[in-house]
Design a protein around this motif. Sequence first.
Motif, PDB file in Angstrom:
ATOM      1  N   SER A 165     108.012  91.530 -14.361  1.00 12.73           N
ATOM      2  CA  SER A 165     107.209  90.412 -14.835  1.00 12.73           C
ATOM      3  C   SER A 165     106.081  90.128 -13.851  1.00 12.73           C
ATOM      4  O   SER A 165     106.178  90.460 -12.661  1.00 12.73           O
ATOM      5  N   ARG A 166     105.023  89.475 -14.330  1.00  9.75           N
ATOM      6  CA  ARG A 166     103.921  89.106 -13.438  1.00  9.75           C
ATOM      7  C   ARG A 166     104.388  88.134 -12.363  1.00  9.75           C
ATOM      8  O   ARG A 166     103.894  88.156 -11.240  1.00  9.75           O
ATOM      9  N   GLN A 167     105.366  87.318 -12.701  1.00  7.03           N
ATOM     10  CA  GLN A 167     105.878  86.357 -11.725  1.00  7.03           C
ATOM     11  C   GLN A 167     106.543  87.089 -10.553  1.00  7.03           C
ATOM     12  O   GLN A 167     106.371  86.716  -9.392  1.00  7.03           O
ATOM     13  N   THR A 168     107.296  88.153 -10.861  1.00 10.30           N
ATOM     14  CA  THR A 168     107.941  88.945  -9.807  1.00 10.30           C
ATOM     15  C   THR A 168     106.883  89.606  -8.926  1.00 10.30           C
ATOM     16  O   THR A 168     106.985  89.603  -7.684  1.00 10.30           O
ATOM     17  N   VAL A 169     105.851  90.157  -9.561  1.00 10.95           N
ATOM     18  CA  VAL A 169     104.772  90.796  -8.813  1.00 10.95           C
ATOM     19  C   VAL A 169     104.054  89.772  -7.940  1.00 10.95           C
ATOM     20  O   VAL A 169     103.772  90.016  -6.762  1.00 10.95           O
ATOM     21  N   ARG A 170     103.792  88.608  -8.513  1.00 11.03           N
ATOM     22  CA  ARG A 170     103.081  87.555  -7.776  1.00 11.03           C
ATOM     23  C   ARG A 170     103.890  87.120  -6.553  1.00 11.03           C
ATOM     24  O   ARG A 170     103.332  86.873  -5.475  1.00 11.03           O
ATOM     25  N   ARG A 213     125.170  95.918  -3.280  1.00  8.98           N
ATOM     26  CA  ARG A 213     124.392  94.916  -3.988  1.00  8.98           C
ATOM     27  C   ARG A 213     122.912  95.296  -3.968  1.00  8.98           C
ATOM     28  O   ARG A 213     122.347  95.573  -2.922  1.00  8.98           O
ATOM     29  N   LEU A 214     122.308  95.333  -5.173  1.00  8.35           N
ATOM     30  CA  LEU A 214     120.903  95.697  -5.261  1.00  8.35           C
ATOM     31  C   LEU A 214     120.016  94.576  -4.747  1.00  8.35           C
ATOM     32  O   LEU A 214     120.328  93.396  -4.911  1.00  8.35           O
ATOM     33  N   GLN A 215     118.910  94.968  -4.121  1.00  9.44           N
ATOM     34  CA  GLN A 215     117.948  93.967  -3.670  1.00  9.44           C
ATOM     35  C   GLN A 215     117.248  93.356  -4.886  1.00  9.44           C
ATOM     36  O   GLN A 215     117.089  94.012  -5.919  1.00  9.44           O
ATOM     37  N   PRO A 216     116.821  92.098  -4.776  1.00  8.05           N
ATOM     38  CA  PRO A 216     116.011  91.509  -5.847  1.00  8.05           C
ATOM     39  C   PRO A 216     114.777  92.370  -6.104  1.00  8.05           C
ATOM     40  O   PRO A 216     114.258  93.037  -5.208  1.00  8.05           O
ATOM     41  N   LYS A 217     114.285  92.330  -7.338  1.00  8.14           N
ATOM     42  CA  LYS A 217     113.171  93.193  -7.732  1.00  8.14           C
ATOM     43  C   LYS A 217     111.924  92.949  -6.882  1.00  8.14           C
ATOM     44  O   LYS A 217     111.202  93.885  -6.531  1.00  8.14           O
ATOM     45  N   TYR A 218     111.659  91.693  -6.510  1.00  3.83           N
ATOM     46  CA  TYR A 218     110.447  91.440  -5.746  1.00  3.83           C
ATOM     47  C   TYR A 218     110.532  92.069  -4.350  1.00  3.83           C
ATOM     48  O   TYR A 218     109.525  92.507  -3.792  1.00  3.83           O
ATOM     49  N   ARG A 219     111.754  92.146  -3.780  1.00  2.45           N
ATOM     50  CA  ARG A 219     111.903  92.786  -2.470  1.00  2.45           C
ATOM     51  C   ARG A 219     111.735  94.297  -2.590  1.00  2.45           C
ATOM     52  O   ARG A 219     111.162  94.936  -1.698  1.00  2.45           O
ATOM     53  N   GLN A 220     112.256  94.873  -3.670  1.00  3.88           N
ATOM     54  CA  GLN A 220     112.056  96.300  -3.894  1.00  3.88           C
ATOM     55  C   GLN A 220     110.566  96.613  -4.009  1.00  3.88           C
ATOM     56  O   GLN A 220     110.073  97.608  -3.457  1.00  3.88           O
TER      57      GLN A 220
END
Length: 373
Positions: free
Chosen positions: A44-49, A4-11
Amino acid sequence: MKERLQPKYRQLKEEIVSWIAAARFKPHDKLPSENEIASRFGMSRQTVRQALGDLEAEGWLYRTQGKGTFVAETAEGGRAGSSALTVGLVTTYISDYIFPTIVRGVESALRLQGARLVLASTDNEKAKERECLESMLRQQLGGLIVEPTKSAEGNPNLDLFLALEARKTPFVMLNERYSDLDVPCLKVDDELGGFRAAEHLAKLGHRRIAGLFKTDDFQGVYRMRGFLRCLRERQLALAPGFLVRYTTEEKTSKPELALAALLDLEPGDRPTAIVCYNDELAVRLLDVVRRKGLAVPAELSVVGFDNASLATATEVKLTTFEHPKTAMGEDAVALLTELVNRRGGGRQPEDIVYEPKLIERESAGPAPVSGAK
Protein backbone atom coordinates in the motif's frame (compact mmCIF):
# COMPACT_ATOMS: atom_id res chain seq x y z
CA MET A 1 9.16 -22.19 16.06
CA LYS A 2 8.64 -20.22 12.86
CA GLU A 3 10.76 -17.15 12.32
CA ARG A 4 8.65 -14.05 12.68
CA LEU A 5 8.54 -12.01 9.49
CA GLN A 6 9.49 -8.36 9.63
CA PRO A 7 6.72 -5.82 8.97
CA LYS A 8 6.44 -4.93 5.28
CA TYR A 9 7.68 -1.37 5.76
CA ARG A 10 10.90 -2.66 7.39
CA GLN A 11 11.45 -5.11 4.54
CA LEU A 12 11.04 -2.21 2.12
CA LYS A 13 13.50 -0.06 4.13
CA GLU A 14 16.15 -2.78 3.87
CA GLU A 15 15.55 -3.12 0.15
CA ILE A 16 15.96 0.62 -0.46
CA VAL A 17 19.09 0.75 1.70
CA SER A 18 20.50 -2.12 -0.37
CA TRP A 19 19.89 -0.04 -3.53
CA ILE A 20 21.89 2.80 -2.01
CA ALA A 21 24.63 0.52 -0.68
CA ALA A 22 25.13 -1.02 -4.13
CA ALA A 23 25.16 2.47 -5.68
CA ARG A 24 22.12 1.71 -7.84
CA PHE A 25 20.94 5.08 -6.60
CA LYS A 26 23.69 7.61 -5.91
CA PRO A 27 23.55 10.82 -3.83
CA HIS A 28 20.87 13.17 -5.18
CA ASP A 29 19.38 10.51 -7.49
CA LYS A 30 15.61 10.51 -7.48
CA LEU A 31 13.83 7.37 -6.25
CA PRO A 32 10.79 5.93 -8.02
CA SER A 33 7.52 7.51 -6.92
CA GLU A 34 5.48 6.12 -4.04
CA ASN A 35 2.98 4.71 -6.54
CA GLU A 36 5.73 3.01 -8.55
CA ILE A 37 7.30 1.45 -5.44
CA ALA A 38 3.90 0.35 -4.14
CA SER A 39 3.08 -1.29 -7.46
CA ARG A 40 6.50 -2.97 -7.75
CA PHE A 41 6.35 -4.59 -4.30
CA GLY A 42 2.60 -5.09 -3.97
CA MET A 43 2.36 -2.77 -0.96
CA SER A 44 0.00 0.00 0.00
CA ARG A 45 1.06 3.63 -0.43
CA GLN A 46 0.80 4.02 3.33
CA THR A 47 3.39 1.26 3.85
CA VAL A 48 5.69 2.88 1.29
CA ARG A 49 5.20 6.30 2.86
CA GLN A 50 6.10 4.90 6.31
CA ALA A 51 9.31 3.29 4.98
CA LEU A 52 10.38 6.44 3.15
CA GLY A 53 9.58 8.59 6.16
CA ASP A 54 11.77 6.43 8.42
CA LEU A 55 14.66 6.53 5.95
CA GLU A 56 14.35 10.29 5.70
CA ALA A 57 14.44 10.62 9.50
CA GLU A 58 17.50 8.37 9.61
CA GLY A 59 19.34 10.51 7.05
CA TRP A 60 19.25 8.18 4.04
CA LEU A 61 16.79 10.23 1.99
CA TYR A 62 15.47 13.75 1.61
CA ARG A 63 12.31 15.09 -0.01
CA THR A 64 11.77 18.13 -2.17
CA GLN A 65 8.24 19.45 -2.30
CA GLY A 66 6.68 18.84 -5.69
CA LYS A 67 9.74 16.98 -7.05
CA GLY A 68 10.00 13.72 -5.15
CA THR A 69 12.31 11.71 -2.85
CA PHE A 70 16.09 11.70 -3.34
CA VAL A 71 19.13 9.89 -1.94
CA ALA A 72 20.92 12.01 0.67
CA GLU A 73 24.62 12.69 0.39
CA THR A 74 26.77 11.54 3.28
CA ALA A 75 27.81 14.56 5.33
CA GLU A 76 31.50 15.24 5.91
CA GLY A 77 31.41 13.78 9.36
CA GLY A 78 29.44 10.62 8.77
CA ARG A 79 25.75 10.11 8.25
CA ALA A 80 23.69 12.74 6.56
CA GLY A 81 22.56 15.13 9.24
CA SER A 82 25.27 14.06 11.69
CA SER A 83 28.24 16.14 12.77
CA ALA A 84 30.20 13.28 14.35
CA LEU A 85 32.64 11.26 12.26
CA THR A 86 31.67 7.61 12.03
CA VAL A 87 34.42 5.36 10.71
CA GLY A 88 34.32 1.69 9.82
CA LEU A 89 37.33 -0.58 10.34
CA VAL A 90 37.53 -3.95 8.59
CA THR A 91 40.52 -6.11 9.53
CA THR A 92 41.38 -9.74 8.86
CA TYR A 93 41.44 -10.42 12.60
CA ILE A 94 40.58 -8.41 15.70
CA SER A 95 41.77 -10.27 18.78
CA ASP A 96 44.81 -12.10 17.41
CA TYR A 97 48.47 -11.31 16.91
CA ILE A 98 49.24 -7.60 16.17
CA PHE A 99 45.68 -6.59 15.30
CA PRO A 100 44.47 -5.51 18.77
CA THR A 101 47.28 -2.92 18.87
CA ILE A 102 46.33 -1.56 15.44
CA VAL A 103 42.68 -1.32 16.51
CA ARG A 104 43.67 0.51 19.69
CA GLY A 105 45.62 3.02 17.59
CA VAL A 106 42.55 3.67 15.45
CA GLU A 107 40.28 3.94 18.50
CA SER A 108 42.52 6.37 20.35
CA ALA A 109 42.81 8.66 17.32
CA LEU A 110 39.06 8.62 16.72
CA ARG A 111 38.35 9.28 20.39
CA LEU A 112 40.35 12.52 20.19
CA GLN A 113 37.99 13.62 17.41
CA GLY A 114 34.86 12.59 19.30
CA ALA A 115 34.25 10.05 16.56
CA ARG A 116 32.63 6.61 16.58
CA LEU A 117 34.17 3.33 15.41
CA VAL A 118 32.29 0.46 13.75
CA LEU A 119 34.47 -2.66 13.82
CA ALA A 120 34.31 -5.85 11.74
CA SER A 121 36.57 -8.83 11.03
CA THR A 122 36.80 -11.02 7.92
CA ASP A 123 38.66 -13.91 9.61
CA ASN A 124 40.79 -13.71 6.44
CA GLU A 125 37.96 -15.10 4.29
CA LYS A 126 36.84 -13.42 1.07
CA ALA A 127 33.15 -14.26 1.60
CA LYS A 128 33.22 -12.70 5.06
CA GLU A 129 34.93 -9.62 3.67
CA ARG A 130 31.97 -9.25 1.35
CA GLU A 131 29.56 -9.50 4.28
CA CYS A 132 31.55 -6.89 6.21
CA LEU A 133 31.61 -4.47 3.29
CA GLU A 134 27.89 -4.89 2.66
CA SER A 135 27.22 -4.17 6.32
CA MET A 136 29.47 -1.10 6.27
CA LEU A 137 27.78 0.22 3.13
CA ARG A 138 24.39 -0.04 4.79
CA GLN A 139 25.59 2.08 7.70
CA GLN A 140 26.39 5.07 5.47
CA LEU A 141 29.76 5.79 7.05
CA GLY A 142 31.82 8.92 6.75
CA GLY A 143 34.89 6.83 5.94
CA LEU A 144 36.31 3.31 6.02
CA ILE A 145 39.66 1.69 6.88
CA VAL A 146 40.14 -1.75 5.30
CA GLU A 147 42.80 -4.40 5.56
CA PRO A 148 42.40 -6.51 2.40
CA THR A 149 41.76 -10.22 2.75
CA LYS A 150 44.34 -12.41 1.00
CA SER A 151 45.38 -9.45 -1.12
CA ALA A 152 47.55 -11.52 -3.49
CA GLU A 153 44.60 -13.70 -4.51
CA GLY A 154 42.63 -10.98 -6.26
CA ASN A 155 39.62 -8.88 -5.37
CA PRO A 156 36.26 -10.63 -5.90
CA ASN A 157 34.58 -7.80 -3.99
CA LEU A 158 35.63 -5.05 -6.38
CA ASP A 159 31.98 -4.14 -7.01
CA LEU A 160 31.55 -3.17 -3.36
CA PHE A 161 34.69 -1.05 -3.34
CA LEU A 162 33.42 0.65 -6.50
CA ALA A 163 30.12 1.21 -4.69
CA LEU A 164 32.07 3.00 -1.96
CA GLU A 165 33.68 5.22 -4.58
CA ALA A 166 30.31 5.88 -6.23
CA ARG A 167 28.89 6.84 -2.84
CA LYS A 168 31.89 9.14 -2.38
CA THR A 169 32.77 7.31 0.83
CA PRO A 170 36.53 7.77 1.32
CA PHE A 171 38.54 4.72 2.34
CA VAL A 172 42.15 3.75 2.96
CA MET A 173 43.83 0.36 3.17
CA LEU A 174 46.12 -1.14 5.80
CA ASN A 175 49.23 -3.28 5.30
CA GLU A 176 48.59 -3.66 1.56
CA ARG A 177 45.97 -2.90 -1.07
CA TYR A 178 44.32 -4.78 -3.88
CA SER A 179 46.14 -4.24 -7.16
CA ASP A 180 42.95 -3.06 -8.92
CA LEU A 181 42.28 -0.21 -6.49
CA ASP A 182 43.89 3.22 -6.52
CA VAL A 183 43.42 4.30 -2.91
CA PRO A 184 45.89 5.46 -0.23
CA CYS A 185 47.61 2.67 1.66
CA LEU A 186 49.61 2.47 4.89
CA LYS A 187 52.18 -0.31 4.85
CA VAL A 188 55.64 -1.44 5.81
CA ASP A 189 58.20 -1.69 3.02
CA ASP A 190 58.01 -5.49 3.16
CA GLU A 191 60.37 -6.12 0.27
CA LEU A 192 63.07 -4.11 2.02
CA GLY A 193 62.30 -6.03 5.21
CA GLY A 194 62.77 -9.39 3.49
CA PHE A 195 66.03 -8.15 2.01
CA ARG A 196 67.34 -6.89 5.34
CA ALA A 197 66.39 -10.12 7.11
CA ALA A 198 68.48 -12.22 4.73
CA GLU A 199 71.22 -9.59 4.70
CA HIS A 200 71.46 -9.63 8.51
CA LEU A 201 71.95 -13.39 8.49
CA ALA A 202 74.45 -13.23 5.62
CA LYS A 203 76.52 -10.69 7.57
CA LEU A 204 76.56 -13.18 10.45
CA GLY A 205 78.22 -15.67 8.12
CA HIS A 206 75.23 -17.78 7.14
CA ARG A 207 75.30 -19.28 3.65
CA ARG A 208 72.46 -21.79 3.84
CA ILE A 209 69.41 -19.66 4.59
CA ALA A 210 65.84 -20.92 4.20
CA GLY A 211 62.72 -18.77 3.92
CA LEU A 212 59.13 -19.58 4.85
CA PHE A 213 56.48 -17.16 3.60
CA LYS A 214 52.70 -16.99 3.47
CA THR A 215 52.02 -15.88 -0.08
CA ASP A 216 48.27 -15.40 -0.31
CA ASP A 217 48.83 -11.81 0.83
CA PHE A 218 51.17 -9.25 -0.69
CA GLN A 219 53.05 -8.77 2.60
CA GLY A 220 54.38 -12.30 2.28
CA VAL A 221 54.96 -12.02 -1.45
CA TYR A 222 57.07 -8.88 -1.01
CA ARG A 223 58.98 -10.24 1.98
CA MET A 224 59.82 -13.30 -0.08
CA ARG A 225 60.83 -11.12 -3.04
CA GLY A 226 63.25 -9.12 -0.89
CA PHE A 227 64.64 -12.32 0.64
CA LEU A 228 65.34 -13.78 -2.80
CA ARG A 229 66.85 -10.55 -4.10
CA CYS A 230 69.35 -10.49 -1.24
CA LEU A 231 70.41 -14.08 -1.90
CA ARG A 232 70.90 -13.32 -5.60
CA GLU A 233 72.92 -10.16 -4.93
CA ARG A 234 75.15 -12.01 -2.48
CA GLN A 235 75.38 -15.03 -4.78
CA LEU A 236 74.05 -17.34 -2.11
CA ALA A 237 72.55 -20.52 -3.53
CA LEU A 238 68.99 -21.44 -2.58
CA ALA A 239 69.06 -25.18 -2.01
CA PRO A 240 66.06 -27.36 -3.01
CA GLY A 241 63.32 -27.11 -0.41
CA PHE A 242 64.82 -24.00 1.21
CA LEU A 243 61.97 -21.78 -0.02
CA VAL A 244 58.63 -22.73 1.54
CA ARG A 245 55.43 -21.00 0.42
CA TYR A 246 52.11 -21.63 2.10
CA THR A 247 48.57 -20.27 2.38
CA THR A 248 46.47 -19.20 5.36
CA GLU A 249 44.78 -22.61 5.40
CA GLU A 250 48.18 -24.35 5.49
CA LYS A 251 49.84 -22.15 8.09
CA THR A 252 49.47 -24.57 11.02
CA SER A 253 50.87 -27.59 9.17
CA LYS A 254 52.95 -27.06 6.01
CA PRO A 255 55.74 -24.83 7.43
CA GLU A 256 56.33 -27.12 10.43
CA LEU A 257 56.48 -30.23 8.26
CA ALA A 258 58.79 -28.52 5.78
CA LEU A 259 61.21 -27.32 8.47
CA ALA A 260 61.22 -30.72 10.17
CA ALA A 261 62.25 -32.30 6.87
CA LEU A 262 65.02 -29.74 6.37
CA LEU A 263 66.37 -30.28 9.87
CA ASP A 264 66.51 -34.03 9.23
CA LEU A 265 69.18 -33.43 6.57
CA GLU A 266 72.85 -33.98 7.32
CA PRO A 267 74.45 -31.07 9.27
CA GLY A 268 76.36 -29.94 6.19
CA ASP A 269 73.17 -29.81 4.06
CA ARG A 270 70.51 -28.39 6.36
CA PRO A 271 69.93 -24.64 6.77
CA THR A 272 71.81 -22.76 9.45
CA ALA A 273 69.26 -19.93 9.49
CA ILE A 274 65.64 -19.28 8.57
CA VAL A 275 63.63 -16.17 7.76
CA CYS A 276 59.99 -16.47 8.82
CA TYR A 277 56.96 -14.70 7.39
CA ASN A 278 56.11 -13.35 10.85
CA ASP A 279 56.70 -13.84 14.56
CA GLU A 280 53.67 -16.10 14.94
CA LEU A 281 55.25 -18.57 12.55
CA ALA A 282 58.71 -18.17 14.10
CA VAL A 283 57.40 -19.08 17.55
CA ARG A 284 55.70 -22.22 16.19
CA LEU A 285 58.88 -23.22 14.38
CA LEU A 286 60.90 -22.88 17.59
CA ASP A 287 58.93 -25.90 18.85
CA VAL A 288 60.04 -27.89 15.79
CA VAL A 289 63.67 -26.94 16.46
CA ARG A 290 63.35 -28.06 20.10
CA ARG A 291 61.85 -31.41 19.09
CA LYS A 292 64.81 -31.98 16.78
CA GLY A 293 67.17 -31.34 19.70
CA LEU A 294 68.84 -28.31 18.09
CA ALA A 295 69.84 -25.09 19.83
CA VAL A 296 68.84 -21.56 18.80
CA PRO A 297 70.92 -19.71 17.68
CA ALA A 298 73.98 -21.96 18.06
CA GLU A 299 72.75 -24.46 15.44
CA LEU A 300 69.89 -22.55 13.80
CA SER A 301 69.28 -18.80 13.69
CA VAL A 302 65.70 -17.53 13.38
CA VAL A 303 64.41 -14.12 12.20
CA GLY A 304 60.76 -13.08 12.35
CA PHE A 305 58.67 -10.05 11.41
CA ASP A 306 56.31 -7.62 13.18
CA ASN A 307 57.77 -7.48 16.71
CA ALA A 308 54.59 -8.97 18.15
CA SER A 309 54.24 -9.61 21.87
CA LEU A 310 55.02 -13.25 21.02
CA ALA A 311 58.56 -12.21 20.09
CA THR A 312 59.56 -11.84 23.74
CA ALA A 313 57.16 -14.39 25.24
CA THR A 314 59.40 -17.41 24.67
CA GLU A 315 62.64 -18.41 26.38
CA VAL A 316 64.49 -17.43 23.18
CA LYS A 317 63.72 -13.79 22.39
CA LEU A 318 63.18 -13.28 18.67
CA THR A 319 65.23 -11.13 16.36
CA THR A 320 62.53 -9.46 14.30
CA PHE A 321 61.44 -6.33 12.45
CA GLU A 322 59.34 -3.55 13.91
CA HIS A 323 55.76 -3.11 12.73
CA PRO A 324 54.33 0.38 13.51
CA LYS A 325 51.11 -1.06 14.91
CA THR A 326 49.82 1.83 17.03
CA ALA A 327 51.22 4.50 14.72
CA MET A 328 49.64 2.81 11.70
CA GLY A 329 46.22 2.94 13.34
CA GLU A 330 46.63 6.58 14.29
CA ASP A 331 48.04 7.54 10.89
CA ALA A 332 45.18 5.74 9.13
CA VAL A 333 42.67 7.97 10.93
CA ALA A 334 44.67 11.09 10.03
CA LEU A 335 44.88 10.02 6.38
CA LEU A 336 41.17 9.21 6.25
CA THR A 337 40.30 12.53 7.86
CA GLU A 338 42.35 14.28 5.18
CA LEU A 339 40.35 12.45 2.51
CA VAL A 340 37.06 13.41 4.17
CA ASN A 341 38.10 17.05 4.24
CA ARG A 342 39.19 16.94 0.59
CA ARG A 343 36.04 15.19 -0.60
CA GLY A 344 35.05 16.34 -4.05
CA GLY A 345 38.43 17.78 -4.99
CA GLY A 346 42.12 18.02 -4.31
CA ARG A 347 45.02 15.71 -4.96
CA GLN A 348 44.86 12.25 -3.41
CA PRO A 349 47.24 11.81 -0.45
CA GLU A 350 50.28 9.62 -1.04
CA ASP A 351 50.84 6.24 0.59
CA ILE A 352 52.46 6.09 4.00
CA VAL A 353 55.31 3.57 3.84
CA TYR A 354 57.18 2.65 7.03
CA GLU A 355 60.81 1.59 7.02
CA PRO A 356 61.39 -1.89 8.46
CA LYS A 357 63.71 -1.60 11.46
CA LEU A 358 65.67 -4.58 12.69
CA ILE A 359 65.37 -5.47 16.38
CA GLU A 360 68.29 -7.71 17.36
CA ARG A 361 67.66 -10.21 20.13
CA GLU A 362 68.80 -13.73 20.96
CA SER A 363 67.46 -15.89 18.13
CA ALA A 364 70.02 -14.92 15.47
CA GLY A 365 73.76 -15.40 15.90
CA PRO A 366 76.92 -16.25 13.97
CA ALA A 367 76.76 -19.22 11.63
CA PRO A 368 78.12 -22.45 13.11
CA VAL A 369 81.59 -23.25 11.84
CA SER A 370 80.34 -26.22 9.79
CA GLY A 371 77.66 -24.00 8.21
CA ALA A 372 79.96 -21.19 7.16
CA LYS A 373 81.77 -23.16 4.45
